[in-house]
Design a protein around this motif. Structure first.
Motif, PDB file in Angstrom:
ATOM      1  N   PHE A   3      41.036 -16.362 -25.488  1.00 54.39           N
ATOM      2  CA  PHE A   3      41.939 -15.873 -24.544  1.00 54.39           C
ATOM      3  C   PHE A   3      42.295 -14.698 -25.126  1.00 54.39           C
ATOM      4  N   ASP A   4      42.695 -13.632 -24.250  1.00 45.54           N
ATOM      5  CA  ASP A   4      43.131 -12.455 -24.802  1.00 45.54           C
ATOM      6  C   ASP A   4      44.209 -12.359 -23.834  1.00 45.54           C
ATOM      7  N   GLN A  31      40.136 -18.724 -29.832  1.00 44.78           N
ATOM      8  CA  GLN A  31      40.466 -17.507 -30.297  1.00 44.78           C
ATOM      9  C   GLN A  31      41.432 -16.896 -29.330  1.00 44.78           C
ATOM     10  N   ILE A  32      42.481 -16.504 -30.011  1.00 44.44           N
ATOM     11  CA  ILE A  32      43.634 -15.786 -29.052  1.00 44.44           C
ATOM     12  C   ILE A  32      43.831 -14.466 -29.616  1.00 44.44           C
ATOM     13  N   ASN A  33      43.565 -13.686 -28.839  1.00 37.72           N
ATOM     14  CA  ASN A  33      43.629 -12.231 -29.464  1.00 37.72           C
ATOM     15  C   ASN A  33      44.929 -11.468 -28.299  1.00 37.72           C
ATOM     16  N   TYR A  72      40.293  -1.391 -21.475  1.00 40.77           N
ATOM     17  CA  TYR A  72      39.970  -1.490 -22.923  1.00 40.77           C
ATOM     18  C   TYR A  72      39.417  -2.796 -23.189  1.00 40.77           C
ATOM     19  N   ILE A  73      39.860  -4.036 -22.625  1.00 37.60           N
ATOM     20  CA  ILE A  73      39.360  -5.004 -22.903  1.00 37.60           C
ATOM     21  C   ILE A  73      37.923  -5.268 -22.318  1.00 37.60           C
ATOM     22  N   VAL A  74      37.637  -4.743 -21.271  1.00 40.41           N
ATOM     23  CA  VAL A  74      36.166  -4.535 -20.340  1.00 40.41           C
ATOM     24  C   VAL A  74      35.325  -3.882 -21.364  1.00 40.41           C
ATOM     25  N   GLU A  75      35.656  -2.788 -21.933  1.00 44.01           N
ATOM     26  CA  GLU A  75      34.812  -2.047 -22.961  1.00 44.01           C
ATOM     27  C   GLU A  75      34.549  -2.820 -24.220  1.00 44.01           C
ATOM     28  N   LYS A  76      35.623  -3.498 -24.762  1.00 43.51           N
ATOM     29  CA  LYS A  76      35.427  -4.186 -25.788  1.00 43.51           C
ATOM     30  C   LYS A  76      34.340  -5.365 -25.858  1.00 43.51           C
ATOM     31  N   TYR A  77      34.420  -6.145 -24.595  1.00 46.70           N
ATOM     32  CA  TYR A  77      33.576  -7.307 -24.590  1.00 46.70           C
ATOM     33  C   TYR A  77      32.290  -7.038 -23.909  1.00 46.70           C
TER      34      TYR A  77
END
Length: 246
Positions: A3-4, A31-33, A72-77
């Motif tokens: 989960f983000d 995972q909870i981010n 940012y989330i898309v780039e991270k994963y």
């Protein structure tokens, strides 16, 4: 399961670092981010809201910080997780939705605040979710409830699969009554069938009680429930018993 969460109040999610969810995170089962949307407001005062066009009370969250945070989330994963937003306009969340969403493996949750979120944010959202016909200050509490509900269905989070299969709503019915020691407390005794050790009789008693409680308290749930022959016979008896008491 991952989960983000995008929120203006990340400290609220400390509540998820306890009990069963804490153990599940320590074992890396879930995972909870949590990411602060304000970190992606690229202006001097980290401003994330503004007055609504057309007038009206309150402030509206701007689209740019949220889009920046999602980027940012898309780039991270390297991919975009299944994205949901907490909204009173959304579909009301039910247990069957938890069963569906647990299959997504990675969910990005956006928590609104103030008087709402700029409508253009919905262009990057897969689903709007509500937890009921009432208003909260923000989406944080709603998203925590959903994370907790979904996480319980992830294999390994609970010790036994039966722990959630017997709970209210899992099979469309409310849960049967539960008892523990002592056998007698202030004149109230545990039902004899639960002390008998006869597993089949206990199963039937629990099923009957589950149907009875559902019929008396949430009859609407029975409209969507496909009953077995045994359950239908039990329900017929319950209805008959209730009619005789009137």
């Amino acid at each position: 399961m991952k989960f983000d969460v995008l929120t203006l109040f990340p400290e609220m999610f400390e509540a998820l670092n306890h009990s069963i969810l804490k153990k599940a995170q320590e074992k890396n089962i879930i995972q909870i981010n949590v990411t602060n949307i304000r970190d992606f407001a690229y202006n001097k005062h980290k401003k994330v809201d503004d007055y609504p066009y057309g007038g009206g009370a309150g402030m509206v969250m701007q689209p740019e910080p949220i889009y920046n945070a999602v980027d940012y989330i898309v780039e991270k994963y390297g991919y975009k997780p299944y994205t949901v937003i907490m909204s009173p306009r959304g579909k009301r969340f039910e247990q069957r939705d938890a069963k569906r969403l647990v299959e997504k493996e990675h969910i990005l949750m956006i928590c609104g605040h103030y008087e709402g979120i700029d409508e253009r944010v919905l262009n990057i959202v897969d689903e709007e979710i509500s937890i009921g016909d009432f208003v909260l200050t923000g989406g944080e509490i709603a998203s925590m409830a959903i994370i907790d509900c979904i996480s319980r269905l992830v294999p390994g989070v609970l010790q036994k699969q039966q722990s959630y299969e017997d709970e209210s709503f899992y099979d469309g019915l409310l849960e049967y009554p539960q008892y523990t020691r002592p056998e007698e407390f202030r004149g109230m005794r545990v039902p004899e069938v639960l002390l008998s050790g006869h597993h089949e009789n206990i199963r039937k008693w629990r099923k009957y009680q589950s149907l009875k409680i559902t019929y008396e308290r949430r009859p609407d749930l029975l409209k969507n429930k496909t009953l077995t022959k045994e359950e239908q016979e039990m329900l017929n008896d319950i209805i008959k018993q209730n009619m005789s008491l009137k």
